[in-house]
Write an enzyme that holds these catalytic residues in place. Structure first.
Site, PDB file in Angstrom:
ATOM      1  N   LYS A   1      -8.071   2.983   2.077  1.00 34.54           N
ATOM      2  CA  LYS A   1      -8.056   1.706   2.811  1.00 34.54           C
ATOM      3  C   LYS A   1      -9.495   1.241   3.079  1.00 34.54           C
ATOM      4  CE  LYS A   1      -4.906  -0.271   4.247  1.00 34.54           C
ATOM      5  NZ  LYS A   1      -4.044  -1.331   3.632  1.00 34.54           N
TER       6      LYS A   1
ATOM      7  N   TYR B   1      -5.725   8.724   2.478  1.00 38.80           N
ATOM      8  CA  TYR B   1      -5.164   7.393   2.794  1.00 38.80           C
ATOM      9  C   TYR B   1      -6.240   6.496   3.402  1.00 38.80           C
ATOM     10  CZ  TYR B   1      -3.073   3.813   5.770  1.00 38.80           C
ATOM     11  OH  TYR B   1      -2.797   2.614   6.400  1.00 38.80           O
TER      12      TYR B   1
ATOM     13  N   ALA C   1       0.849  -1.196   0.000  1.00 37.58           N
ATOM     14  CA  ALA C   1       0.000   0.000   0.000  1.00 37.58           C
ATOM     15  C   ALA C   1       0.875   1.234   0.000  1.00 37.58           C
ATOM     16  CB  ALA C   1      -0.879   0.021   1.264  1.00 37.58           C
TER      17      ALA C   1
ATOM     18  N   THR D   1      -6.527  -1.102   8.516  1.00 39.20           N
ATOM     19  CA  THR D   1      -6.049  -0.194   9.564  1.00 39.20           C
ATOM     20  C   THR D   1      -7.214   0.336  10.400  1.00 39.20           C
ATOM     21  OG1 THR D   1      -5.095   2.009   9.893  1.00 39.20           O
ATOM     22  CG2 THR D   1      -6.086   1.618   7.758  1.00 39.20           C
ATOM     23  N   ASP D   2      -6.913   0.726  11.628  1.00 43.36           N
ATOM     24  CA  ASP D   2      -7.957   1.324  12.478  1.00 43.36           C
ATOM     25  C   ASP D   2      -8.421   2.677  11.933  1.00 43.36           C
ATOM     26  OD1 ASP D   2      -5.663   2.814  13.107  1.00 43.36           O
ATOM     27  OD2 ASP D   2      -5.829   2.560  15.275  1.00 43.36           O
ATOM     28  N   GLU D   3      -7.600   3.283  11.047  1.00 39.92           N
ATOM     29  CA  GLU D   3      -7.957   4.626  10.550  1.00 39.92           C
ATOM     30  C   GLU D   3      -9.240   4.626   9.717  1.00 39.92           C
ATOM     31  OE1 GLU D   3      -4.946   7.197   9.070  1.00 39.92           O
ATOM     32  OE2 GLU D   3      -3.479   6.509  10.528  1.00 39.92           O
TER      33      GLU D   3
ATOM     34  N   ARG E   1      -1.757  18.787  10.931  1.00 43.28           N
ATOM     35  CA  ARG E   1      -2.139  18.039   9.724  1.00 43.28           C
ATOM     36  C   ARG E   1      -3.608  18.341   9.404  1.00 43.28           C
ATOM     37  NH1 ARG E   1      -1.492  11.610  10.504  1.00 43.28           N
ATOM     38  NH2 ARG E   1       0.598  11.926   9.689  1.00 43.28           N
TER      39      ARG E   1
ATOM     40  N   TYR F   1       2.867  18.098  15.369  1.00 43.26           N
ATOM     41  CA  TYR F   1       1.707  18.751  14.747  1.00 43.26           C
ATOM     42  C   TYR F   1       0.763  19.302  15.821  1.00 43.26           C
ATOM     43  CZ  TYR F   1       3.068  16.179  10.486  1.00 43.26           C
ATOM     44  OH  TYR F   1       3.741  15.673   9.418  1.00 43.26           O
TER      45      TYR F   1
HETATM   46  P1  NAD Z   1       5.211   0.652   4.114  1.00 42.67           P
HETATM   47  O1  NAD Z   1       4.894   1.932   3.445  1.00 42.67           O
HETATM   48  O2  NAD Z   1       6.383   0.573   5.028  1.00 42.67           O
HETATM   49  O3  NAD Z   1       5.421  -0.505   3.018  1.00 42.67           O
HETATM   50  C1  NAD Z   1       4.587  -0.616   1.899  1.00 42.67           C
HETATM   51  C2  NAD Z   1       5.250  -1.611   0.945  1.00 42.67           C
HETATM   52  O4  NAD Z   1       4.368  -1.775  -0.187  1.00 42.67           O
HETATM   53  C3  NAD Z   1       6.604  -1.151   0.389  1.00 42.67           C
HETATM   54  O5  NAD Z   1       7.535  -2.201   0.419  1.00 42.67           O
HETATM   55  C4  NAD Z   1       6.291  -0.750  -1.048  1.00 42.67           C
HETATM   56  O6  NAD Z   1       7.397  -0.912  -1.937  1.00 42.67           O
HETATM   57  C5  NAD Z   1       5.159  -1.704  -1.378  1.00 42.67           C
HETATM   58  N1  NAD Z   1       4.292  -1.225  -2.462  1.00 42.67           N
HETATM   59  C6  NAD Z   1       3.734   0.004  -2.596  1.00 42.67           C
HETATM   60  N2  NAD Z   1       3.031   0.072  -3.751  1.00 42.67           N
HETATM   61  C7  NAD Z   1       3.117  -1.148  -4.347  1.00 42.67           C
HETATM   62  C8  NAD Z   1       2.598  -1.699  -5.533  1.00 42.67           C
HETATM   63  N3  NAD Z   1       1.821  -0.978  -6.374  1.00 42.67           N
HETATM   64  N4  NAD Z   1       2.883  -2.989  -5.838  1.00 42.67           N
HETATM   65  C9  NAD Z   1       3.675  -3.738  -5.011  1.00 42.67           C
HETATM   66  N5  NAD Z   1       4.211  -3.253  -3.872  1.00 42.67           N
HETATM   67  C10 NAD Z   1       3.939  -1.976  -3.539  1.00 42.67           C
HETATM   68  O7  NAD Z   1       3.869   0.236   4.874  1.00 42.67           O
HETATM   69  P2  NAD Z   1       3.675  -0.468   6.287  1.00 42.67           P
HETATM   70  O8  NAD Z   1       3.695   0.545   7.360  1.00 42.67           O
HETATM   71  O9  NAD Z   1       4.534  -1.653   6.360  1.00 42.67           O
HETATM   72  O10 NAD Z   1       2.142  -0.944   6.139  1.00 42.67           O
HETATM   73  C11 NAD Z   1       1.824  -2.184   5.526  1.00 42.67           C
HETATM   74  C12 NAD Z   1       0.320  -2.349   5.507  1.00 42.67           C
HETATM   75  O11 NAD Z   1      -0.181  -2.306   6.842  1.00 42.67           O
HETATM   76  C13 NAD Z   1      -0.415  -1.247   4.736  1.00 42.67           C
HETATM   77  O12 NAD Z   1      -1.468  -1.852   4.024  1.00 42.67           O
HETATM   78  C14 NAD Z   1      -0.952  -0.333   5.840  1.00 42.67           C
HETATM   79  O13 NAD Z   1      -2.126   0.302   5.416  1.00 42.67           O
HETATM   80  C15 NAD Z   1      -1.207  -1.324   6.959  1.00 42.67           C
HETATM   81  N6  NAD Z   1      -1.113  -0.792   8.329  1.00 42.67           N
HETATM   82  C16 NAD Z   1      -0.033  -0.076   8.735  1.00 42.67           C
HETATM   83  C17 NAD Z   1       0.059   0.337  10.060  1.00 42.67           C
HETATM   84  C18 NAD Z   1       1.253   1.119  10.566  1.00 42.67           C
HETATM   85  O14 NAD Z   1       1.239   1.593  11.709  1.00 42.67           O
HETATM   86  N7  NAD Z   1       2.321   1.270   9.800  1.00 42.67           N
HETATM   87  C19 NAD Z   1      -0.979   0.032  10.960  1.00 42.67           C
HETATM   88  C20 NAD Z   1      -2.076  -0.695  10.503  1.00 42.67           C
HETATM   89  C21 NAD Z   1      -2.126  -1.114   9.189  1.00 42.67           C
HETATM   90  O1  DAU Z   2      -3.371   3.810  12.883  1.00 41.25           O
HETATM   91  C1  DAU Z   2      -2.728   3.047  11.919  1.00 41.25           C
HETATM   92  C2  DAU Z   2      -2.012   3.959  10.956  1.00 41.25           C
HETATM   93  O2  DAU Z   2      -0.892   4.479  11.657  1.00 41.25           O
HETATM   94  C3  DAU Z   2      -1.570   3.259   9.678  1.00 41.25           C
HETATM   95  O3  DAU Z   2      -2.707   2.849   8.966  1.00 41.25           O
HETATM   96  C4  DAU Z   2      -0.728   4.204   8.804  1.00 41.25           C
HETATM   97  O4  DAU Z   2      -0.223   3.498   7.681  1.00 41.25           O
HETATM   98  C5  DAU Z   2       0.432   4.704   9.632  1.00 41.25           C
HETATM   99  O5  DAU Z   2       1.174   5.649   8.879  1.00 41.25           O
HETATM  100  C6  DAU Z   2      -0.071   5.346  10.930  1.00 41.25           C
HETATM  101  O6  DAU Z   2      -0.777   6.580  10.643  1.00 41.25           O
HETATM  102  P1  DAU Z   2      -0.588   7.886  11.560  1.00 41.25           P
HETATM  103  O7  DAU Z   2      -0.967   9.064  10.767  1.00 41.25           O
HETATM  104  O8  DAU Z   2      -1.235   7.708  12.885  1.00 41.25           O
HETATM  105  O9  DAU Z   2       1.024   7.777  11.790  1.00 41.25           O
HETATM  106  P2  DAU Z   2       2.169   8.882  11.753  1.00 41.25           P
HETATM  107  O10 DAU Z   2       3.393   8.186  12.260  1.00 41.25           O
HETATM  108  O11 DAU Z   2       2.245   9.589  10.455  1.00 41.25           O
HETATM  109  O12 DAU Z   2       1.675   9.920  12.840  1.00 41.25           O
HETATM  110  C7  DAU Z   2       1.419   9.520  14.193  1.00 41.25           C
HETATM  111  C8  DAU Z   2       0.926  10.762  14.933  1.00 41.25           C
HETATM  112  O13 DAU Z   2       2.018  11.679  15.026  1.00 41.25           O
HETATM  113  C9  DAU Z   2      -0.177  11.494  14.214  1.00 41.25           C
HETATM  114  O14 DAU Z   2      -1.079  12.019  15.186  1.00 41.25           O
HETATM  115  C10 DAU Z   2       0.527  12.636  13.498  1.00 41.25           C
HETATM  116  C11 DAU Z   2       1.698  12.948  14.421  1.00 41.25           C
HETATM  117  N1  DAU Z   2       2.914  13.459  13.746  1.00 41.25           N
HETATM  118  C12 DAU Z   2       3.419  12.740  12.704  1.00 41.25           C
HETATM  119  C13 DAU Z   2       4.542  13.177  12.019  1.00 41.25           C
HETATM  120  C14 DAU Z   2       5.087  12.406  10.852  1.00 41.25           C
HETATM  121  C15 DAU Z   2       3.533  14.616  14.189  1.00 41.25           C
HETATM  122  O15 DAU Z   2       3.079  15.250  15.156  1.00 41.25           O
HETATM  123  N2  DAU Z   2       4.632  15.056  13.507  1.00 41.25           N
HETATM  124  C16 DAU Z   2       5.165  14.405  12.433  1.00 41.25           C
HETATM  125  O16 DAU Z   2       6.158  14.891  11.848  1.00 41.25           O
END
Ligand code: NAD
Ligand code: DAU
Length: 352
Positions: free
Chosen positions: A170, A166, A85, A141-143, A289, A223
């Site tokens: 999702k 985003y 994603a 995701t919970d979002e 944001r 933020y």
């Molecule tokens: P990430 O951005 O670190 O990794 C995404 C991966 O997907 C990368 O390796 C990228 O190269 C690959 N990708 C992107 N577009 C592609 C495409 N068109 N074809 C093939 N590969 C592609 O993301 P993450 O944080 O590891 O999140 C993984 C999944 O978990 C996502 O679906 C996200 O929505 C979900 N998620 C993330 C979190 C979080 O806190 N990071 C929480 C809940 C759910």
């Molecule tokens: O809740 C699950 C989600 O968590 C996933 O689905 C998303 O892929 C993942 O990116 C994450 O989303 P958030 O927006 O919650 O994560 P982020 O790390 O970008 O931000 C966490 C919190 O911190 C959010 O309230 C925004 C704030 N923030 C973030 C950044 C990057 C700041 O205050 N300053 C910053 O520079």
């Protein structure tokens, strides 16, 4: 689960999942990782599994129908775990389109290939009962549930109310998955996890960004008032929850994943500064944001009560290990933050 397709396995959670699945599942015959290697994908995350004969990497796009079909024909997958994603909310605010094509069309492409290869046609008996031995797991995701006020938690029946491009992408993908379950009897699960932290997280996300900046003595951009609340879970616990759903989940069901660990952003930032012995004067409150969700909190009673999953990490231990990992791996951070990321950072935080 014997023949597994993992998408997005070179990203943060996908690479942790692949390492854990290969380590814990000796009966796994094959694990194919399909990843486009966008700015967020990094094969270095998979060095620990390079020598494993069950592991195959395919460089490609989940939206490439011919490629996805060909992979299903060649490898006869029985399980799909779909991580790939565009995952960063801030990027979706400035460039929404790629979030829709990757997150929605990419999901539908995978579902179509699974439907064809698992022979799930509307008039087959598997439109009314789930075909055994195959499963498509959508990592959501919970979002998708939107934002909470001061009280309450997201349950699996909370209405979807996404607030960013985003989370809208999702949520849309989740609805397509649901439709394939209803229309074609696709044996699906959707997991909706809270915020992850841990090794290999790209330093555009809160925890690694703050760590990286603090170590470099750069300002820490918080933020707004920094009182937004996220519910943090160690990535290893997210991965173990996904394995639990594959093993014991009731097909067709949604499972929330979280560890009851709500923290305000400013608390996390202070904790990082404290652990690194850096001054709070590095904190900069910057413009909020747009559409920023105020609070997330996951009710995890379905997965803990019905499937017996529980997180292994406490937040203290998880954060200590995570900070240690980033301290031990400055080369990784340096390599992933070169190139495209430098341009993004200067555009995003020009006033910080
Ligand atoms: P990430 O951005 O670190 O990794 C995404 C991966 O997907 C990368 O390796 C990228 O190269 C690959 N990708 C992107 N577009 C592609 C495409 N068109 N074809 C093939 N590969 C592609 O993301 P993450 O944080 O590891 O999140 C993984 C999944 O978990 C996502 O679906 C996200 O929505 C979900 N998620 C993330 C979190 C979080 O806190 N990071 C929480 C809940 C759910
Ligand atoms: O809740 C699950 C989600 O968590 C996933 O689905 C998303 O892929 C993942 O990116 C994450 O989303 P958030 O927006 O919650 O994560 P982020 O790390 O970008 O931000 C966490 C919190 O911190 C959010 O309230 C925004 C704030 N923030 C973030 C950044 C990057 C700041 O205050 N300053 C910053 O520079």
């Amino acid at each position: 689960m014997k023949r597994l397709l993992v998408t997005g396995g070179a990203g943060f959670i996908g690479s942790n999942f692949i390492q854990q699945a290969l380590r814990r599942r000796e009966d796994l015959e094959l694990l194919v990782n399909l990843d486009l290697l966008t700015y967020a994908g990094n094969l270095e995350n998979l060095l620990p599994v390079q020598g494993d004969k069950r592991y195959v990497f395919v460089h490609g796009d989940i939206r490439d129908r011919a490629l996805v079909e060909e992979l299903f024909s060649r490898y006869a997958f029985d399980t799909v775990v779909h991580f790939a994603a565009e995952s960063h909310v801030d990027r979706s605010i400035v460039e929404p389109e790629i979030f829709l094509t990757t997150n929605v069309i990419g999901t539908q492409t995978l579902l179509d290939a699974a439907k064809r290869h698992w022979k799930l046609e509307p008039d087959s008996k598997y439109s009314t009962e789930y075909k055994p031995g195959v499963v498509y797991l959508q990592v959501s995701t919970d979002e998708v549930y939107g934002a909470l006020g001061k009280t309450g938690m997201f349950t699996e029946t909370t209405p979807l109310a996404p607030n960013s491009p985003y989370s809208a992408s999702k949520a849309s993908a989740d609805l397509v998955v649901r439709a394939y379950r209803q229309t074609y009897g696709m044996p699906v699960n959707i997991t909706r996890c809270s915020n992850n932290y841990g090794p290999y997280q790209f330093p555009e996300k809160l925890i690694p960004l703050m760590l990286h900046n603090a170590l470099e003595g750069k300002p820490l951009p918080v933020y707004g008032d920094g009182m937004q609340i996220r519910d943090w879970l160690h990535v290893s616990d997210h991965c173990s929850a996904i394995l639990t759903v594959l093993d014991k989940g009731v097909r067709g069901e949604v499972y929330n994943i979280g560890g009851n660990n709500e923290r305000a952003n400013i608390e996390i930032v202070r904790l990082i500064l404290d652990e690194l012995g850096k001054p709070e004067s590095l904190i900069r409150h910057v413009q909020d944001r747009p559409g920023h969700d105020r609070r997330y909190a996951i009710d995890n009673t379905k997965i803990t009560g019905q499937l017996g999953w529980a997180p292994a990490y406490s937040f203290q231990q998880g954060m200590r290990e995570t900070i240690e990992w980033y301290l031990q791996n400055p080369g990784w951070v340096e390599r992933v933050t070169s190139g495209e990321y430098l341009d993004y950072y200067s555009r995003m935080y020009e006033n910080a």
